[in-house]
Design a protein around this motif. Structure first.
Motif, PDB file in Angstrom:
ATOM      1  N   PRO A 399      -5.665 -28.856   1.526  1.00  0.00           N
ATOM      2  CA  PRO A 399      -7.098 -29.129   1.359  1.00  0.00           C
ATOM      3  C   PRO A 399      -7.885 -28.509   2.506  1.00  0.00           C
ATOM      4  N   GLY A 400      -9.156 -28.324   2.279  1.00  0.00           N
ATOM      5  CA  GLY A 400      -9.978 -27.749   3.339  1.00  0.00           C
ATOM      6  C   GLY A 400     -11.450 -27.824   2.996  1.00  0.00           C
ATOM      7  N   THR A 401     -12.250 -27.633   4.027  1.00  0.00           N
ATOM      8  CA  THR A 401     -13.698 -27.545   3.874  1.00  0.00           C
ATOM      9  C   THR A 401     -14.087 -26.090   4.092  1.00  0.00           C
ATOM     10  N   CYS A 490     -27.938 -19.906  -2.144  1.00  0.00           N
ATOM     11  CA  CYS A 490     -27.128 -21.104  -2.369  1.00  0.00           C
ATOM     12  C   CYS A 490     -27.566 -22.181  -1.380  1.00  0.00           C
ATOM     13  N   LYS A 491     -27.847 -23.359  -1.885  1.00  0.00           N
ATOM     14  CA  LYS A 491     -28.267 -24.452  -1.019  1.00  0.00           C
ATOM     15  C   LYS A 491     -27.101 -25.025  -0.219  1.00  0.00           C
ATOM     16  N   GLU A 492     -25.917 -24.964  -0.797  1.00  0.00           N
ATOM     17  CA  GLU A 492     -24.746 -25.537  -0.134  1.00  0.00           C
ATOM     18  C   GLU A 492     -24.200 -24.556   0.898  1.00  0.00           C
ATOM     19  N   THR A 493     -23.951 -25.061   2.077  1.00  0.00           N
ATOM     20  CA  THR A 493     -23.361 -24.230   3.125  1.00  0.00           C
ATOM     21  C   THR A 493     -21.849 -24.381   3.220  1.00  0.00           C
ATOM     22  N   SER A 494     -21.302 -25.395   2.586  1.00  0.00           N
ATOM     23  CA  SER A 494     -19.849 -25.603   2.589  1.00  0.00           C
ATOM     24  C   SER A 494     -19.479 -26.423   1.371  1.00  0.00           C
ATOM     25  N   ILE A 495     -18.191 -26.367   1.048  1.00  0.00           N
ATOM     26  CA  ILE A 495     -17.681 -27.107  -0.099  1.00  0.00           C
ATOM     27  C   ILE A 495     -16.292 -27.618   0.239  1.00  0.00           C
ATOM     28  N   ALA A 496     -16.043 -28.886  -0.019  1.00  0.00           N
ATOM     29  CA  ALA A 496     -14.749 -29.512   0.260  1.00  0.00           C
ATOM     30  C   ALA A 496     -13.884 -29.466  -0.986  1.00  0.00           C
TER      31      ALA A 496
END
Length: 602
Positions: A399-401, A490-496
């Motif tokens: 898993p990762g961010t 893109c509004k999201e700067t990261s995704i888990a």
């Protein structure tokens, strides 16, 4: 006696040792009896070692007290002589072994051998050692060369290795003049290790205390060094206590061993792994054995990205006499950046086999192409926002961010797109070093060429005004600004993402120019890896804009409502369409007032 004479002829200092000291205890007693019968004097060993006799007698008395429960026991003369002989013989054999080591091993250390070592990030000229035997009344030439070797690498490496150390900072300069106290904290040996094995910097050397003040901190440094020795397969029996409770002779032997073996850990050549992202690439290293006996090696991988490389056939390597062996290494890239590691073949000593030379190879990768995990296609008119939904799947077992980085390029520029993706990934890593907080569009990988300001000097001729500065053409400046506008956001700067998990990511497509655009969405986790999704979007012609209708100056133009009523609903009713009225077989001329401002774009 012949052996002693030979060693003395080679320079060994053994004048205090007699041949009878080297006999077995039983043989010595037989020799002592024969000597006693032939001479009325006491045995030679007793006469010559009176001081040691007193020490041996005191030791035997203590042993007798411990055995007899504290009762005094009178030992016979044979027993006393036996203890004295064991002490004398042990000392004699120790002196012989040390003198043999001095001649056979330490004697190979010279200034010529120092200068012949391969360069290890040398930033200064090598020191000079006076070859005169009278230059020191303590050390010989080999010992002084070793001290110069330690001083040279410690001074050159201490700032580079521990510049960012959080356990004391950069250690102070020091003058290394002995092999016990100056090596107690382990920093000198750590600097030498970093000079020849830079792949151990992040995993071992940089975690040492640079200003140890307690015994626990010194023990921590010693444990770090012994762990590093085991990682590189250094064939030397050493424990952490040997460094924290130093013996000068033992550490002299250790430094001599490092002087002889560490230069072999500098890579001889580089093996390149070139291939696409997430696709395994294999290379072979050929090892030859010119000896008449087989050679055994222990292969291991070390360095920053050693986990991405795999030894296909295991770590045990045997090269037959006068033969060759192929060692297969497989690499599966997880990152767009270049991966680096070191392959070491540490020689192993097996019974009846020849002892080979340690070999080291630098492993380096380069990603030459990227296969998108998925390509999503979309279409939108210019100046209209289109929402694109990506179903992102984590290809890794961890898993990762993942940070989200957008790299945009025009269609047909895939070759430059790969370079842009690599640059964006590197820039993202640098930004995360400076700040853990992600802000703004620049964190999405958008890297645009800066437009020269009007005040910037230039060799171009001036387009107006009296100054000699650069005055860009307003139209060119406007065109350049138009090119700077990004079409993807893109509004999201990261995704888990969980291991092999999936999640949705929304990307907005807002084009400002007609044509096809390609966006690479890079997902970056510095510990897990990177993967890329692709978006192919087409920007169509903008939607029609309404032209204001003025009834007083309508001319042949009619309103959309009038057109709808006149056509009985077949057409009309759209304010963005211009409706004109004209009789059959007549020519119509109409002046339209087009707005200067592009309302949709603004």
């Amino acid at each position: 006696k012949t052996m002693l004479n030979y060693l003395k002829s080679q320079g060994a200092m053994l004048s205090s040792i007699k041949p009878e000291y080297l006999l077995e205890p039983h043989d010595y007693h037989i020799w002592a009896k024969l000597h006693e019968w032939s001479s009325a004097s006491e045995p030679t060993v007793v006469a010559d070692q009176s001081a040691m006799s007193e020490s041996a007698e005191s030791d035997s008395a203590r042993d007798a007290d411990s055995v007899g429960g504290g009762d005094s026991v009178t030992r016979s003369r044979d027993q006393v002589e036996h203890l004295i002989f064991e002490s004398v013989s042990r000392r004699a054999w120790t002196d012989i072994l040390l003198q043999v080591y001095k001649l056979a091993i330490l004697g190979r250390v010279s200034m010529r051998a120092f200068r012949a070592q391969p360069p290890a990030r040398r930033e200064a000229s090598l020191p000079n050692v006076n070859p005169d035997v009278n230059a020191s009344n303590i050390y010989g030439l080999p010992e002084r060369v070793l001290l110069a070797w330690l001083n040279f690498h410690y001074e050159n490496e201490r700032r580079a290795v521990w510049a960012d150390n959080t356990k004391g900072g950069v250690p102070p300069a020091r003058w290394i003049v002995n092999f016990d106290l100056d090596l107690l904290d382990g920093l000198v040996l750590g600097a030498v290790l970093a000079a020849f094995c830079p792949f151990l910097l992040h995993s071992h050397v940089r975690h040492m205390y640079t200003a140890p003040t307690t015994a626990e901190q010194c023990l921590h440094n010693a444990l770090t060094l012994t762990s590093a020795f085991r990682v590189i397969g250094l064939d030397y029996d050493i424990q952490a206590i040997d460094l924290t409770d130093p013996n000068p002779v033992f550490l002299l032997m250790l430094v001599t061993h490092l002087f002889d073996r560490l230069p072999a850990y500098l890579p001889r050549t580089t093996v390149d792994f070139v291939g696409p992202l997430h696709r395994p690439v294999s290379r072979q290293v050929k090892v030859s054995n010119p000896a008449t006996k087989p050679v055994h090696y222990h292969a291991f991988l070390a360095g920053r990205d050693a986990a991405d490389f795999t030894l296909v056939k295991g770590s045990a390597v045997m090269v037959h006499a006068k033969g060759d062996a192929n060692l297969t290494i497989q690499f599966k890239p997880r990152f767009l950046r270049s991966a680096e590691a070191v392959l070491c073949l540490a020689a192993r000593n097996f019974g009846g086999a020849a002892l080979g030379v340690t070999l080291a190879f630098s492993l380096r990768s380069d990603v030459d192409s990227v296969t998108y995990s998925e390509v999503v296609r979309s279409e939108s008119p210019c100046y209209e926002t289109q929402q694109i939904s990506l179903r992102v799947n984590n290809p890794f077992d961890r898993p990762g961010t993942f940070a989200v980085v957008l790299v945009e390029a025009a269609t047909g520029a895939e070759s430059s797109s790969l370079a842009q993706m690599k640059a964006a990934a590197v820039a993202r890593k640098e930004e995360r070093k400076q700040s853990k907080e992600v802000k703004g569009r620049t964190d999405h990988g958008q890297r645009r060429q800066e437009v020269p300001s009007s005040s910037a000097p230039s060799s171009a001729p001036s387009t107006g005004g009296g100054g000699g500065g650069f005055n860009p053409d307003p139209e060119l400046l406007k065109l350049e600004r138009q090119r700077e506008l990004s079409s993807f956001h893109c509004k999201e700067t990261s995704i888990a993402l969980k291991a092999k998990g999936a999640a949705n990511l929304q990307v907005l497509f807002l084009p400002f120019a007609e044509g096809k655009r390609l966006c690479s969405v890079i997902f970056i986790d510095e510990e897990v890896g990177e993967f890329v999704y692709g978006i192919e979007a087409t920007a169509a012609l903008p939607l029609p804009q309404p032209i204001p209708f003025d009834p007083d100056h309508a001319g042949n133009r009619i309103s959309s409502a009038a057109a709808a009523s006149g056509s009985q609903g077949l057409y009309g009713g759209d304010d963005r369409i211009v409706y004109l009225r004209c009789e059959a077989k007549k020519e119509l001329n109409e002046t339209l007032h087009i707005p200067i401002t592009n309302v949709a774009r603004e």
